[in-house]
Design a protein around this motif. Structure first.
Motif, PDB file in Angstrom:
ATOM      1  N   ASP A 195     -20.163  10.627 -14.513  1.00 42.26           N
ATOM      2  CA  ASP A 195     -20.283  11.626 -15.590  1.00 42.26           C
ATOM      3  C   ASP A 195     -21.813  11.891 -15.650  1.00 42.26           C
ATOM      4  N   VAL A 196     -22.592  11.238 -15.156  1.00 36.37           N
ATOM      5  CA  VAL A 196     -24.123  11.567 -15.154  1.00 36.37           C
ATOM      6  C   VAL A 196     -24.168  12.815 -14.104  1.00 36.37           C
ATOM      7  N   GLU A 197     -23.612  12.554 -12.997  1.00 37.57           N
ATOM      8  CA  GLU A 197     -23.795  13.668 -11.685  1.00 37.57           C
ATOM      9  C   GLU A 197     -22.864  14.985 -12.266  1.00 37.57           C
ATOM     10  N   ALA A 198     -21.565  14.697 -12.943  1.00 42.55           N
ATOM     11  CA  ALA A 198     -20.870  15.709 -13.524  1.00 42.55           C
ATOM     12  C   ALA A 198     -21.786  16.709 -14.537  1.00 42.55           C
ATOM     13  N   ARG A 199     -22.485  15.967 -15.208  1.00 43.39           N
ATOM     14  CA  ARG A 199     -23.294  16.704 -16.336  1.00 43.39           C
ATOM     15  C   ARG A 199     -24.285  17.591 -15.671  1.00 43.39           C
ATOM     16  N   LYS A 200     -24.978  17.100 -14.516  1.00 43.54           N
ATOM     17  CA  LYS A 200     -26.011  17.914 -13.929  1.00 43.54           C
ATOM     18  C   LYS A 200     -25.284  19.013 -13.259  1.00 43.54           C
ATOM     19  N   ARG A 201     -24.100  18.878 -12.568  1.00 43.35           N
ATOM     20  CA  ARG A 201     -23.533  20.051 -12.105  1.00 43.35           C
ATOM     21  C   ARG A 201     -23.037  20.957 -13.050  1.00 43.35           C
ATOM     22  N   LEU A 202     -22.350  20.435 -13.988  1.00 40.60           N
ATOM     23  CA  LEU A 202     -21.841  21.421 -14.990  1.00 40.60           C
ATOM     24  C   LEU A 202     -23.011  22.098 -15.693  1.00 40.60           C
ATOM     25  N   ASP A 203     -24.188  21.595 -16.142  1.00 38.10           N
ATOM     26  CA  ASP A 203     -25.317  22.055 -16.398  1.00 38.10           C
ATOM     27  C   ASP A 203     -25.990  23.122 -15.484  1.00 38.10           C
ATOM     28  N   ALA A 204     -25.780  23.123 -14.329  1.00 33.62           N
ATOM     29  CA  ALA A 204     -26.202  24.090 -13.043  1.00 33.62           C
ATOM     30  C   ALA A 204     -25.282  25.107 -12.952  1.00 33.62           C
ATOM     31  N   GLY A 205     -24.270  25.016 -13.700  1.00 36.74           N
ATOM     32  CA  GLY A 205     -23.300  26.108 -13.687  1.00 36.74           C
ATOM     33  C   GLY A 205     -22.245  26.274 -12.724  1.00 36.74           C
ATOM     34  N   GLU A 206     -21.890  24.958 -12.334  1.00 33.69           N
ATOM     35  CA  GLU A 206     -20.723  24.584 -11.317  1.00 33.69           C
ATOM     36  C   GLU A 206     -19.400  24.627 -12.214  1.00 33.69           C
TER      37      GLU A 206
END
Length: 153
Positions: free
Chosen positions: A32-43
């Motif tokens: 979820d840490v990496e997921a949050r980064k990707r989602l925040d980046a617009g993925e």
């Protein structure tokens, strides 16, 4: 002479194990840490879930999107995956089926959001008993989670 009843040496020595299960905190390296980064980046959440299937957060967001579009069965399916992936992660972190899962620990939020989405979707497709069980599970995990999720945190 009367013998003392029980062992008085334990008085005042209650330890945490006697008070119930301790809170479970998912580790800092959780998906979820990496997921949050990707989602925040617009993925896109669908791409995040495909790349990080262990992320409860990605599945919870997919469940929320599907619910918002009226795709209730899809919402239920996404939420169920997020819930089960979260259970796997919690067990790996030492959770034994009971005890607090604090909302304040940001990494726990993906699981709690998936759990909330599962309860909502279960109710929407007529699974009232399941929805009630899930609501109780969410309340026992962290009562603050329900209000925080409703507030969009």
């Amino acid at each position: 002479m009367t013998q003392p009843i029980g062992n008085p040496s334990h008085i005042g020595n209650l330890d945490a194990a006697q008070l119930g299960p301790q809170p479970t905190y998912l580790p800092d390296d959780h998906a979820d840490v990496e997921a949050r980064k990707r989602l925040d980046a617009g993925e896109e959440p669908i791409d995040v879930a495909a790349g990080l299937p262990a992320s409860s957060l990605a599945w919870a967001i997919l469940a929320d999107e599907a619910h918002g579009e009226g795709r209730l069965v899809d919402s239920y399916a996404y939420a169920r995956v997020g819930y089960h992936r979260g259970l796997d992660s919690l067990r790996a972190a030492g959770w034994r089926g009971a005890g607090p899962i604090p909302w304040k620990h940001e990494i726990n939020r993906g699981f709690l959001r998936a759990l909330n989405a599962l309860g909502r979707a279960a109710g929407a497709i007529g699974e009232g008993e399941e929805a009630a069980r899930i609501e109780e599970f969410l309340r026992s995990s962290d009562p603050a989670a329900i209000d925080a999720i409703a507030a969009g945190e």
